[in-house]
Design an enzyme around this catalytic site. Structure first.
Site, PDB file in Angstrom:
ATOM      1  N   ASP A  10       0.843  -1.207   0.000  1.00  0.00           N
ATOM      2  CA  ASP A  10       0.000   0.000   0.000  1.00  0.00           C
ATOM      3  C   ASP A  10       0.880   1.258   0.000  1.00  0.00           C
ATOM      4  OD1 ASP A  10       0.972  -0.353   2.608  1.00  0.00           O
ATOM      5  OD2 ASP A  10      -0.825   0.516   3.536  1.00  0.00           O
ATOM      6  N   ASP A  15       6.897   1.161   1.901  1.00  0.00           N
ATOM      7  CA  ASP A  15       6.548   0.173   0.864  1.00  0.00           C
ATOM      8  C   ASP A  15       7.435   0.346  -0.367  1.00  0.00           C
ATOM      9  OD1 ASP A  15       3.567  -0.988   1.699  1.00  0.00           O
ATOM     10  OD2 ASP A  15       3.870   1.079   2.329  1.00  0.00           O
ATOM     11  N   ASN A  39      -2.292   2.929   3.374  1.00  0.00           N
ATOM     12  CA  ASN A  39      -1.689   4.238   3.648  1.00  0.00           C
ATOM     13  C   ASN A  39      -2.443   5.359   2.939  1.00  0.00           C
ATOM     14  OD1 ASN A  39       0.424   3.485   5.365  1.00  0.00           O
ATOM     15  ND2 ASN A  39       1.673   2.815   3.626  1.00  0.00           N
ATOM     16  N   THR A 124       2.775  -6.019   2.854  1.00  0.00           N
ATOM     17  CA  THR A 124       3.260  -4.878   3.644  1.00  0.00           C
ATOM     18  C   THR A 124       2.161  -3.837   3.834  1.00  0.00           C
ATOM     19  OG1 THR A 124       4.145  -3.783   1.673  1.00  0.00           O
ATOM     20  CG2 THR A 124       5.649  -5.241   2.881  1.00  0.00           C
ATOM     21  N   PHE A 165      -0.796  -0.259  12.620  1.00  0.00           N
ATOM     22  CA  PHE A 165      -1.661   0.239  11.542  1.00  0.00           C
ATOM     23  C   PHE A 165      -2.194  -0.853  10.613  1.00  0.00           C
ATOM     24  CE2 PHE A 165      -2.188   1.886   7.199  1.00  0.00           C
ATOM     25  CZ  PHE A 165      -3.192   2.821   7.411  1.00  0.00           C
ATOM     26  N   ASN A 166      -1.326  -1.682  10.035  1.00  0.00           N
ATOM     27  CA  ASN A 166      -1.780  -2.654   9.029  1.00  0.00           C
ATOM     28  C   ASN A 166      -2.788  -3.642   9.616  1.00  0.00           C
ATOM     29  OD1 ASN A 166      -0.186  -1.564   7.027  1.00  0.00           O
ATOM     30  ND2 ASN A 166       1.510  -3.003   7.348  1.00  0.00           N
ATOM     31  N   HIS A 239       9.700   0.222   8.106  1.00  0.00           N
ATOM     32  CA  HIS A 239       9.070  -1.055   8.464  1.00  0.00           C
ATOM     33  C   HIS A 239       9.111  -2.118   7.347  1.00  0.00           C
ATOM     34  CE1 HIS A 239       7.083   1.196  11.748  1.00  0.00           C
ATOM     35  NE2 HIS A 239       6.804   2.114  10.834  1.00  0.00           N
ATOM     36  N   ASP A 240       8.544  -1.749   6.191  1.00  0.00           N
ATOM     37  CA  ASP A 240       8.146  -2.783   5.230  1.00  0.00           C
ATOM     38  C   ASP A 240       9.269  -3.623   4.631  1.00  0.00           C
ATOM     39  OD1 ASP A 240       5.509  -2.174   5.685  1.00  0.00           O
ATOM     40  OD2 ASP A 240       5.331  -0.835   3.963  1.00  0.00           O
TER      41      ASP A 240
HETATM   42  C1  BDR Z   1       2.927   0.048   8.570  1.00  0.00           C
HETATM   43  O1  BDR Z   1       1.907   1.015   8.353  1.00  0.00           O
HETATM   44  C2  BDR Z   1       2.188   1.784   7.219  1.00  0.00           C
HETATM   45  O2  BDR Z   1       2.037   3.140   7.479  1.00  0.00           O
HETATM   46  C3  BDR Z   1       3.575   1.439   6.775  1.00  0.00           C
HETATM   47  O3  BDR Z   1       3.656   1.446   5.359  1.00  0.00           O
HETATM   48  C4  BDR Z   1       3.798   0.064   7.336  1.00  0.00           C
HETATM   49  O4  BDR Z   1       3.365  -0.942   6.439  1.00  0.00           O
HETATM   50  C5  BDR Z   1       3.635   0.366   9.859  1.00  0.00           C
HETATM   51  O5  BDR Z   1       2.744   0.324  10.932  1.00  0.00           O
HETATM   52 CA    CA Z   2       2.884  -0.483   4.096  1.00  0.00          CA
END
Ligand code: BDR
Ligand code: CA
Length: 310
Positions: A10, A15, A39, A124, A165-166, A239-240
């Site tokens: 996303d 990403d 996102n 991701t 978040f994800n 993160h991703d």
């Molecule tokens: C995740 O949330 C998104 O904002 C980032 O792309 C990542 O996948 C981190 O919590």
């Molecule tokens: Ca992401």
């Protein structure tokens, strides 16, 4: 032989690095990219995936758009972290790579079906597309070797005190995927917060000197400012690409095989990942949960992949 993978994402600043690492790592064979609302709205994340591939000269990987909203909830985006375009910072060029007309679930099914060997799905973003694939085409499961997901946390969250978040965007999708019984790896905040883009890392990436590195640095500069305001962090966590690194070289991201459950009903904890590291609940293990990151090797890997881009 390179591991065949599909990336469901996303984009999103981090990403972008996941796409470049998946496309640029010699031990990975990126067969497709699918996009999901997360996102940003689906139209944005899809446009951004095409932009990210255009910048890097990735022209031979099909890109298909997937779900525009979670399974049962209204989409919540992360504009506070990723900006109005979901990829704020650099000037975004017009995409030069087309969108695959099949749509994400159909393309995933066909790529899996036509592959001689099972593939790894790296996700991701919210797991909506993956959940839909498994629900609509359960017969395809033997073609999926593993699902490696950036999401969740063994501890605190980032969108609510306990939810990442994800997972929070589509917790029902995460629960569907987990319940499939497929090998599932979770790369959560407890580890991705060790992938910090320090000034030293930023300088290393800038020194690569190609078009992708210039774009990457503009992404990092926006991302760093957003993380400073929103999380009070001096260096933003990337993160991703850590989920991609796990698939490329598992020794970089050691995991524990343990019990993972997704909170679907909590009034304060919706979307939290309950990781039962000490087996308090006595339930069988069902997930490989990332516990550490070899950050120096991770950054070497990211740098090398960006060097291979345009
Ligand atoms: C995740 O949330 C998104 O904002 C980032 O792309 C990542 O996948 C981190 O919590
Ligand atoms: Ca992401």
């Amino acid at each position: 032989m390179a591991v065949p993978v599909i990336l469901d994402c996303d984009p999103g600043h981090d990403d972008a690095f996941a796409i470049w690492l998946a496309a640029g790592h010699p031990d990975l064979d990126l067969r497709g990219i699918t996009t999901v609302g997360g996102n940003g709205q689906l139209a944005q994340t899809t446009h951004n995936a095409r932009v990210i591939c255009t910048v890097a000269g990735i022209k031979d990987v099909p890109i298909a758009a997937g779900a525009d909203s979670p399974l049962i909830r209204t989409l919540q985006t992360a504009w506070d972290i990723h900006g109005a375009s979901a990829l704020d910072g650099p000037v975004l060029p017009e995409p030069e790579v087309e969108l695959d007309p099949r749509g994400a679930v159909a393309m995933l099914r066909e790529l899996l079906d036509e592959s001689a060997e099972p593939l790894v799905l790296i996700a991701t973003g919210p797991l909506t597309n993956v959940a839909l694939l498994l629900r609509l085409h359960p017969e395809i499961q033997p073609k999926i070797r593993e699902i490696a997901w950036m999401g969740g946390s063994t501890g605190r969250g980032n969108v609510t005190p306990y939810a990442e978040f994800n997972c929070w965007v589509d917790p029902e999708a995460a629960a569907v995927v987990l319940a499939s019984g497929l090998r599932f790896s979770m790369v959560g905040l407890n580890v991705t917060h060790q992938a910090l883009v320090t000034e030293e890392v930023r300088d290393r990436l800038a020194a690569i000197g190609n078009a992708t590195s210039a774009f990457a640095v503009d992404l990092i500069d926006f991302f760093r400012a957003a993380y400073q305001v929103s999380e009070g962090m001096a260096a933003p966590p990337l993160h991703d690409p850590v989920a991609v690194a796990l698939v490329a070289a598992s020794s970089i991201v050691p995991t524990a095989y343990t019990r993972l459950d997704i909170e679907l009903h909590g009034t304060e904890t919706l979307g939290a990942t309950s990781v039962d590291l000490h087996n308090k609940l006595g339930r069988p293990a069902n997930a490989h949960v990332a516990m550490a990151l070899d950050a120096p090797r991770f950054w070497d890997m990211v740098e090398a992949a960006i060097r291979r881009m345009r």
